[in-house]
Each structure stands twice: as structure tokens, then as C-alpha cells.
Design an enzyme around this catalytic site. Structure first.
Site, short mmCIF file in Angstrom:
data_model
loop_
_atom_site.label_atom_id
_atom_site.label_comp_id
_atom_site.label_asym_id
_atom_site.label_seq_id
_atom_site.Cartn_x
_atom_site.Cartn_y
_atom_site.Cartn_z
CG PHE A 161 33.98 50.15 44.72
CD1 PHE A 161 34.62 49.18 44.52
CD2 PHE A 161 33.96 50.51 46.02
CE1 PHE A 161 34.75 48.06 46.04
CE2 PHE A 161 33.22 49.40 47.31
CZ PHE A 161 34.26 48.40 47.23
CG ASP A 264 28.74 56.32 45.64
OD1 ASP A 264 29.44 56.93 47.60
OD2 ASP A 264 29.20 55.32 45.95
CE LYS A 293 35.43 55.07 50.95
NZ LYS A 293 35.69 53.98 51.41
#
Ligand code: PLZ
Length: 448
Positions: A161, A264, A293
């Protein structure tokens, strides 16, 4: 004794407390307005509306207090409205809210870049660029890698993702709900198998990496590949920790072939796993790292950090954006990083990981529907399966998650097959609350 914290003048008791059915009347009323005003495709996981949050709890508008095992998807790792963050943002608010860094620079952006260059792995010279969302960081890492190598192909992995913008969506593996109906997708994206120890027949890390490398060499040719992008622990895909040696074998191969290795770390980074970054557990040093995040205590900020020669390759003006590295977000990031460092939160993440792993491993002994307990630090998951066939059990997963929601615990599922429950508590949660939350999940399992 039950702990209290104060958030914005509200006394937030650190306890699970339900005073209405879920959803309560006030939440129900506001969610009706949501239905009438907000696009249906912007869904929500819990049928409650937030009022105040901090420490390890979230209070809804009906006065129900939830144990937070989600941190807004791994974002508020330093706790919601962390006092250091609130103070820093407030100070910045009083000075200026925006100049556009590419019009008039400010020091906090530069200080964040310096800090990220320091805490990311690799002892080479680094540079950083700041953006707003994880997807935007991913897009920019790809731009940087393509420009620096003069190559176009990007390799991503099964179960990955990487976001919801067009290029990030193309990099993302799963069709529904992320991609279905949203094509055409960006070209020159190729997907190969990764390492999923629970489901790939016991391939070693090296074997899984060799399989990916052969696929790339046969079907693309390594000389056309600009970059591989990989989540060192796959997040939305199911908290999949690759077999040891997988990441390092890929790293070695990319290095030999002039291919940029992009980690990532948007979900796995920033102290979540008990180290600054998930790659640190294996000593793997990426060329570029994407972060978001947990970086800024809930304010929107993302970053790409990496080798200076790659980061500096593009023409001046080639990277940017109106809001990238907004001053409030930069102030928040500096305070957030200080909180990780000063409040012992990396160690706390490891301790939370031990608690979660011990409790669920214990439960697994009596309940073979828990196929695997996995993860690192405060990024732990259980994969739920049919014990006879080991096939994924998304129905059980959704029952347990719903039970938790109805009983005052914010809990998230994930996984390509929708059969993984993930635990991402704020690192500021206290042990009794964490244990109580785990107990509710255990009850949910026992009753489902
Ligand atoms: N890369 C590894 O985990 C965001 C997505 C929630 P944005 N993950 C949560 C949802 O349903 O959209 C994520 C990630 C990894 C990139 C992203 C994208 O980050 O900030 O959501 O754009």
C-alpha cells in the site's frame, strides 16, 4: 489508581467507560449529517464522533471513553494533543501560519530536515524535502529516483500500500476498495512477489528475494529499473514482516544494479517498531526513505530523505508544493521528535510490543484461529484463519473488530484478505489500559 491527564482544559480519565450504547445519540445525529454532507466513499471505521483525545483514550461526543489501539492509523504515536506538540504549534500560530517555504523559507523546515538527515539510517550526506501526505512523499520519491537515474520503471510488491493519488494508487496492490474504477493508472509500474512467511510456503528471505529479482531481470531487465519501493513491514497489506535476509538481499542487488532502494516507512517508521525505522532492525540502509504519519503528532507532514546526490539531481523548482513543510507541521514535528527522544518512547514501543506479543501468543495456544502473531514493537498483528485449512477468516475478523468497537476499544483490521487485526496503540498508553484493551479483543474472540 486511575490516571488522569488534562487535554485542552478537559480532564481525560484514562479509562474505558461507556455511558450510552454505541453509537450514542449525539454521535448518531452528527453521523446523519455526515451522510447528507460528506461523499459516501469517504468511509469511517467506528460509528462515533470524536470530542477529546490524549494519552491512551478518546472521548466521544456522548461522553464514552474509548481505549485507543489505533492512533489514527499509526499517527499519534506521541499521544493525541501531546503537550509538547500543542505548545510548539501554539507558539508558531502566534508568529505566522504560512509563507510557502519556496517563497520565503523559515528555520523550522530546515531544522526538521537536519533532524531527519540525522536519525535516518546511512552515514552518507543526506538531503530532505517536506510534503503534506504519505502519498505525496511516495510520488516525490519516485520523481526523484526517475530524475536521478534517467530510468522509468518502478518495481513494487504484492500486498503493498503506497497511497491513493494516481501514482501511489498504481503502486498499491489491492484493487478493492483502493483502485477499482479509478483507472487508468500511471504507467511503468511493475509488481513482483515479496516475502510473506506465513503464506509463501516457507521461502527464506534470500529465496523470496531471488524470486523477485529473477522476475525483474527476466521481464524488465534491471537496467530499465529506476527504483524499487518497499514497505519494510507491510502495513495495510497485513503487517507482513518479510523473512530475514529478504530486504538485505534486495538492497545488495539494487546497489549492484544502479537501482534506487526506496523504503516506504510511512506506517512502520518513527519509533513505531521500537527503532526509529523498521529497516534499522536489519541494518538495511535505503537510498531514499518516505516518512509521514508518526512524524508530527497528528499534523499533516511527510518527508523524503535520502542520498544527497539523488535528492539534488532534479532542477531547482522541480520539487515543491504550496503547503509542503507547513510551519505549524514543522513545529509539531520538532516537538514530536523531541518527545520520542526525551520521553523514552522508542523503549516504550518495544515494551508495548512485548506485552502484545506475549498476551496474543498465550491466547494462540488455546485458539488455533489465531494463525500468527507477528510484527515489531508497537506494530503487532494477529492473522485470523480457519484452523483446518489456514485460509483467511475475514468474517471472524470483522466480528471481533465490531465487538471491540461496541465495547469501547478503537481497533483496526487490515490485510489483503481482510483477516488481520492490527494493534497500533499510542506509545503513551499505560499498561493497565493496554491490558484491558487486549482483554476486550480476547473476549471478542471467545464470543465469535
Ligand atoms: N505508504 C506504507 O501506510 C497510508 C491509509 C489509510 P497518506 N496508510 C493508511 C487509507 O485508507 O487511506 C500509507 C502507508 C504507506 C503510503 C501511505 C499513504 O499515506 O498520508 O494516506 O497519503
Amino acid at each position: 489508581m486511575t490516571a488522569h491527564i488534562t487535554v485542552g482544559g478537559t480532564d481525560l480519565v484514562q479509562e474505558r467507560r461507556l455511558v450510552t450504547g454505541i453509537p450514542g445519540p449525539r454521535s448518531r445525529e452528527i453521523l446523519e449529517r455526515k451522510e447528507a454532507a460528506v461523499a459516501r466513499s469517504v468511509g469511517h471505521t467506528l460509528p462515533i464522533v470524536a470530542d477529546v483525545a490524549g494519552g491512551g483514550t478518546l472521548l466521544d461526543v456522548d461522553g464514552n471513553s474509548f481505549i485507543d489501539l489505533g492512533s489514527g492509523i499509526a499517527v499519534t504515536s506521541v499521544g493525541n494533543s501531546n503537550p509538547r506538540v500543542v505548545r510548539a504549534v501554539r507558539d508558531q500560530l502566534d508568529r505566522f501560519t504560512h509563507t510557502a517555504f519556496t517563497v520565503v523559507p523559515y528555520e523550522s523546515y530546515i531544522a526538521v530536515a537536519e533532524k531527519l538527515n540525522q536519525i535516518t539510517p546511512g552515514d552518507f550526506t543526506k538531503r530532505t524535502a517536506l510534503f503534506n501526505s504519505g502519498s505525496e512523499a511516495v510520488e516525490n520519491a519516485v520523481k526523484i529516483a526517475r530524475h536521478a537515474t534517467g530510468r522509468q520503471a518502478i518495481v513494487a510488491f504484492e500486498h503493498s500500500f503506497h497511497g491513493r493519488t494516481n501514482l501511489a494508487m498504481a503502486l498499491t496492490a489491492k484493487s478493492a476498495p483502493y483502485k477499482q474504477g479509478f483507472g487508468p493508472f500511471a504507467p511503468e509500474i511493475y509488481r513482483v512477489s515479496g516475502s510473506y512467511p506465513y503464506r509463501d510456503g516457507g521461502l527464506t528471505g534470500q529465496e523470496a528475494a531471488r524470486r523477485a529479482i529473477e522476475h525483474i531481470e527476466n521481464e524488465l531487465g534491471s537496467q530499465s529499473v529506476a527504483a524499487i519501493i518497499i514497505e519494510p513491514i507491510q502495513g495495510e497489506g497485513g503487517f507482513i514482516v518479510p523473512a530475514e535476509g529478504f530486504l538485505s538481499t534486495l538492497r545488495e542487488w539494487t546497489e549492484c544494479n544502479g537501482i534506487v532502494f526506496i523504503a516506504d516507512e510511512i506506517q512502520s517508521g518513527f519509533a513505531r517498531t521500537g527503532m526509529w525505522f523498521a529497516v534499522d532492525h536489519e541494518g538495511v540502509v535505503p537510498d531514499l526513505i518516505t516518512m509521514a504519519k508518526g512524524i508530527a503528532g497528528g499534523l499533516p507532514l511527510s518527508a523524503v530523505t535520502g542520498r544527497a546526490e539523488l535528492m539534488d539531481a532534479a532542477q531547482v523548482g522541480g520539487l515543491g508544493g504550496t503547503y509542503g513543510g507547513n510551519p505549524l507541521a514543522c513545529a509539531a514535528a520538532l516537538a514530536t521528535i523531541e518527545s520520542y527522544e526525551e520521553d523514552g518512547l522508542l523503549e516504550r514501543a518495544r515494551r508495548i510490543g512485548d506485552i502484545l506479543t506475549d498476551r496474543f501468543t498465550e491466547l494462540q495456544r488455546a485458539d488455533p484461529r489465531i494463525g500468527q502473531v507477528r510484527g515489531r514493537g508497537a506494530m503487532i498483528a494477529i492473522e485470523l484463519v480457519d484452523p483446518d485449512t489456514l485460509s483467511p477468516d475475514p468474517a471472524l475478523t470483522s466480528k471481533v473488530v465490531k465487538y471491540a468497537h461496541q465495547n469501547g476499544v478503537i481497533l483496526l483490521a487490515c490485510g489483503t484478505y481482510g483477516n488481520v487485526i492490527r494493534f497500533l496503540p499510542p506509545l503513551t498508553i499505560e499498561d493497565p489500559l493496554l491490558h484491558e484493551g487486549i482483554g476486550i479483543v480476547a473476549d471478542g474472540l471467545a464470543r465469535s
